[in-house]
Design an enzyme around this catalytic site. Sequence first.
Site, PDB file in Angstrom:
ATOM      1  N   GLY A 161      56.223  51.616 -43.277  1.00 21.24           N
ATOM      2  CA  GLY A 161      54.797  51.825 -43.417  1.00 21.24           C
ATOM      3  C   GLY A 161      54.275  51.696 -44.835  1.00 21.24           C
ATOM      4  O   GLY A 161      54.876  51.052 -45.697  1.00 21.24           O
ATOM      5  N   CYS A 162      53.145  52.353 -45.086  1.00 22.52           N
ATOM      6  CA  CYS A 162      52.432  52.198 -46.348  1.00 22.52           C
ATOM      7  C   CYS A 162      53.202  52.726 -47.551  1.00 22.52           C
ATOM      8  O   CYS A 162      52.944  52.314 -48.682  1.00 22.52           O
ATOM      9  CB  CYS A 162      51.072  52.891 -46.269  1.00 22.52           C
ATOM     10  SG  CYS A 162      49.958  52.182 -45.028  1.00 22.52           S
TER      11      CYS A 162
END
Length: 391
Positions: A161-162
Amino acid sequence: MTTSVSPRRTAASEPSRGRHSGPAARNAPRIGSVGTAVTENSYTQRELIDRFRITDPKIRGVFLSGSIERRHLTLPPVGPDGTLVPEIQGELLAKHTRVGVEMGSRALLACLEGIGADLADVDYLCCVTTTGFLTPGLSARIIRHLGIDPSCHRADIVGMGCNAGLNALNGTAAWSAANPGRLAVMVCAEVCSAAYVFDNTMRTAVVNSLFGDGAAAIALIAPDSDTPDPDAPDRFASGPAAPAATPRILDFSSHIITDALDAMRYDWDDDQNRFSFYLDPEIPYVVGANAEQVVDRLLSRAGLRRSDIAHWLVHSGGKKVIDAVRVNLGLTRHDVRHTTGVLRDYGNLSSGSFLFSYDRLLREGAVRPGDYAVLMTMGPGSTIETALIQW
């Protein structure tokens, strides 16, 4: 309303309180350059709600909240009835592959140009993505696409993810430190328009209003111990990246909020027959409440306080997330100007967002020798990742 900016102390203006001054720090991996790339087409938020024919006033309000003005996206073609053609999961994965390789390759080439290097110089390539699953991964495909030496060491970070950009940077920095004088490159390539679900619900509306396509690459070089000037990357000291523009990577700190493990997730949606990203509405406050402990842990190991940090490069996760982090860390709006600027112009670019902010900081010309910066990303887990660098 005007925002006051308190002066930041730096090592250039007074004796450093940090501990990073010995031989190990001088030979720490350095950031040689950063390169970025986006897809060809960009859209304002109003253009997007018109293209998707969104009429629900609440959903339109999410898109038009004001924190994002424009995003780069790879939209499907328009069908005979004037609506966008639906994409099945296989088509989304094909788009992720095509656009991810293209964007990632352009970002990598721009990064190499910044240090006067070429493809033959790349000894290690780490590729990061969450917007699609590929086997073999982006690293092998970019190596083939650009004609990089097949003996290049490589790694793929998928599904984190981020926050994944800093997770991967940690590993890339470790490889660089273990192989002084050799060039390591990390590429974050996120095709967020290959990871969407459109079902007219508020849950998907928040996600669809936020993310954009983008790629960023960063080059690391640890100086050889025999290099006459330990403050410069040895092989590329004469390239466009002057030694003053190559900060040392000093430390990393990580924190997993285990009570919020499912607050951000990318999993299978049986109703839509595709992967779907979920964001808990409370995640900004969860991240904000935990930001202090991980940042203070990072700084305490260096003998630093928050007031010693001249630059803050925080992930452009969304307005509420940025505000929560800013308030909890006692930062000014000026401190996060590049974070909010990237969000405004590109949306949330997932793992590569912080590198877009880093690039803007360098172009601004505000960095001075001795300055410290904190890099910070947030993502599924729920996880906060940080890094300390110094020019």
